[in-house]
Design a protein around this motif. Sequence first.
Motif, PDB file in Angstrom:
ATOM      1  N   ARG A 193      -8.843   4.212  -0.206  1.00 14.82           N
ATOM      2  CA  ARG A 193      -8.881   3.224   0.874  1.00 14.82           C
ATOM      3  C   ARG A 193      -9.436   3.896   2.121  1.00 14.82           C
ATOM      4  O   ARG A 193      -9.315   5.106   2.275  1.00 14.82           O
ATOM      5  CB  ARG A 193      -7.460   2.739   1.195  1.00 14.82           C
ATOM      6  N   ALA A 237       1.597   6.849  -6.615  1.00 15.34           N
ATOM      7  CA  ALA A 237       0.534   7.814  -6.896  1.00 15.34           C
ATOM      8  C   ALA A 237       0.943   9.226  -6.485  1.00 15.34           C
ATOM      9  O   ALA A 237       0.128  10.139  -6.554  1.00 15.34           O
ATOM     10  CB  ALA A 237      -0.737   7.406  -6.167  1.00 15.34           C
ATOM     11  N   THR A 258       0.494   4.553   6.714  1.00 16.80           N
ATOM     12  CA  THR A 258       0.226   3.251   6.079  1.00 16.80           C
ATOM     13  C   THR A 258       0.686   2.076   6.932  1.00 16.80           C
ATOM     14  O   THR A 258       0.020   1.053   6.976  1.00 16.80           O
ATOM     15  CB  THR A 258       0.935   3.112   4.713  1.00 16.80           C
ATOM     16  N   MET A 316       0.842  -1.188   0.000  1.00 21.08           N
ATOM     17  CA  MET A 316       0.000   0.000   0.000  1.00 21.08           C
ATOM     18  C   MET A 316       0.883   1.247   0.000  1.00 21.08           C
ATOM     19  O   MET A 316       0.586   2.228  -0.697  1.00 21.08           O
ATOM     20  CB  MET A 316      -0.860  -0.021   1.261  1.00 21.08           C
ATOM     21  N   GLU A 338       2.218   1.723  -3.400  1.00 16.84           N
ATOM     22  CA  GLU A 338       1.176   2.257  -4.263  1.00 16.84           C
ATOM     23  C   GLU A 338       1.018   3.761  -4.047  1.00 16.84           C
ATOM     24  O   GLU A 338       0.895   4.536  -5.001  1.00 16.84           O
ATOM     25  CB  GLU A 338      -0.129   1.533  -3.930  1.00 16.84           C
ATOM     26  N   ALA A 339       1.047   4.140  -2.792  1.00 14.83           N
ATOM     27  CA  ALA A 339       0.886   5.561  -2.467  1.00 14.83           C
ATOM     28  C   ALA A 339       2.061   6.365  -3.004  1.00 14.83           C
ATOM     29  O   ALA A 339       1.896   7.488  -3.474  1.00 14.83           O
ATOM     30  CB  ALA A 339       0.761   5.742  -0.955  1.00 14.83           C
ATOM     31  N   LEU A 349      -5.746   6.914  -2.826  1.00 14.15           N
ATOM     32  CA  LEU A 349      -5.744   5.463  -3.019  1.00 14.15           C
ATOM     33  C   LEU A 349      -7.133   4.847  -2.824  1.00 14.15           C
ATOM     34  O   LEU A 349      -7.290   3.639  -2.938  1.00 14.15           O
ATOM     35  CB  LEU A 349      -4.755   4.805  -2.072  1.00 14.15           C
TER      36      LEU A 349
END
Lengths: 392, 280
Positions: free
Chosen positions: B27, A30, A47, A23, A26-27, B25
């Motif tokens: 989430r 992004a 996270t 995660m 991914e962040a 994201l």
Amino acid sequence: MLTEFFFKLREGGVPASLKEYLMLMEAMRAHVASASVDDFYHLARVTLVKNEAHYDRFDRVFAAYFNGIESLPDALFTEIPAEWLKRMAELNLSDEEKRQIEALGGWEKLMETLKKRLEEQRGRHQGGSKWIGTAGTSPFGAYGFNPEGVRIGQEGSRNRRAVKVWDRREFRNLDDTVELGTRNIKVALKRLRRFAREGAAEELDMDDTIRSTARNAGYLDIKMVPERHNAVKVLLFLDIGGSMEDHVRVCEELFSAARTEFKHLEYFYFHNCVYESVWKDSRRRNSERTPLMDVLHKYGHDYKLVFVGDATMSPYEIAYPGGSIEHHNEEAGAVWMQRLLQTYPKAAWLNPVPEERWRYYESIGMIGKLMEGRMFALTLEGLEGAMRSLVR
Amino acid sequence: MKFTGTDSYVATDDLKMAVNAAVTLERPLLIKGEPGTGKTMLAIEVAKALQRPLVQWHIKSTSKAQQGLYEYDAVSRLRDSQLGDDRVHDIRNYIVRGPLWEAFESESPAVVLIDEIDKADIEFPNDLLRELDRMEFYVYETQQLVKARHRPTIIITSNNEKELPDAFLRRCFFHYIRFPDKDTMQSIVDVHFPGLKRTLLREALEAFFEIREVPGLKKKPSTSELLDWLKLLVAEDIPPEALRAEDSHKIIPPLHGALLKNEQDVHLFERLVFMSRRAR
């Protein structure tokens, strides 16, 4: 590089999982965080850490890991206390004076001593060794001659705030809180809840009513069920008197929380170790005692057994007949302990003595062995561990 | 679009980061913190700042995860069938949509607030794992799959009364709102009382943080209590001098009932003040 950081975190006791690591990746992809270490710190924490009690651990690992990456001089000099900076100012003198210093044994040597002093003065947990490590490779002595290096009283440096965030370790107090309030205890005890329906049927059972009505070709067929309540049964044995005096408050809180939480709670007192009889009222402990055999026969195997005691006594009190300090016991405390544990397979011992001191008492080890390791510290963490082992 | 706080909500850097990570994201974001630090307000302000519709779901001890998705109103259907109503033939008439369904069906991405998730049963978060992860669920009665058109931003608050399951935590971003320091507090107050006199604010903050320092308080006053107290001070037009502890014999701050909500705390506080006055 980040994989290493991830493993360091796990080593440092932050239970981050692969999912969370991905995660974070991914962040990063992004572009949630910009390139600054500050942002990365916040993003990584949001996270990877899922419990504020672990913030402090995270801070420590982060500080240790990312210190090399931080542009060091700024961070170094802003970390130095103001009065040291003043001395630096005195050292940052004209060429002539520098020559004098050279004569006194060299700039490098002076800086070295200064640095050593700094370490002694600050006594920072792990920070100290870091500065030495980095300074070894960086031309630390050279700073002195470079006016740029010595930023006296520099405020608002880019790194300053960031470094401080994790170096201040503001979340230290949240780690493994020892503070136990009645409410905290109740929350921990809730783990033991197991709802069951017993007694008179007084609640409308919607699902069953609908099912029966459907089966009844649409004519109402009302079904009732008994109310749900906590069906867990607890047998509580409390050590009282003597060395337990120090822990009265926390035991009282535990007791009052337990009393409201469980419908089936039976409690008995003992002193140091359980022997052939226990009692329910401390004022009448000599006249009204309950034989332990009666307890064993009266309460079924489904009771969960919880001891609360410091287990600090002479080993004789556990291991030998006649070892009790109060009376002559025919059989050793260990025998009675084993009888209890055989009758009640779900058992735990809560010990108000801080865990790090357990190894100094032989008797704690002996009781721990009797309990097959199910001894827990009387902290919130320990209490939760105990409750978890009781429902297992 | 980045969340940077609003004109009525002061967000610290780490909080902004947490919100932006969750928004980007898609989430869920789990927010913990002392009561009164603005956990619930956050979702409302995020919705306002990002101009997204807000769906609120307040959790009680009796809440079931299913209620967030939909409920089958069997009782109405039963009644209608007994009365011979025509609606009874279509089961869809008795499916009541829950907040998550509303959010999933929303035209634009919504912000969902799941408030005080720790109030519910221990199993509650586990029952929502798939829904929060895949943002879809199945309606058994109508054999229909509800899938989110736009993944909503989900903000979950917790007061830490129950531990949340690991599997649930792993799917969320987590942020702990710390009690604000003096500077942040000042900007929070500025946002709420723009015209407040500097001196009054300074004195009030001093007094407030002093009260928080009193050892043994059962419930420390929090941001929301400070704001209430300031409101009272302004309404009563209390001069700043009245708050200064040193000079007056009236040492107990006026209207302290707004800050201390527990009778024992008030007693403790008054006793401490009394003792310090005698010592002087």
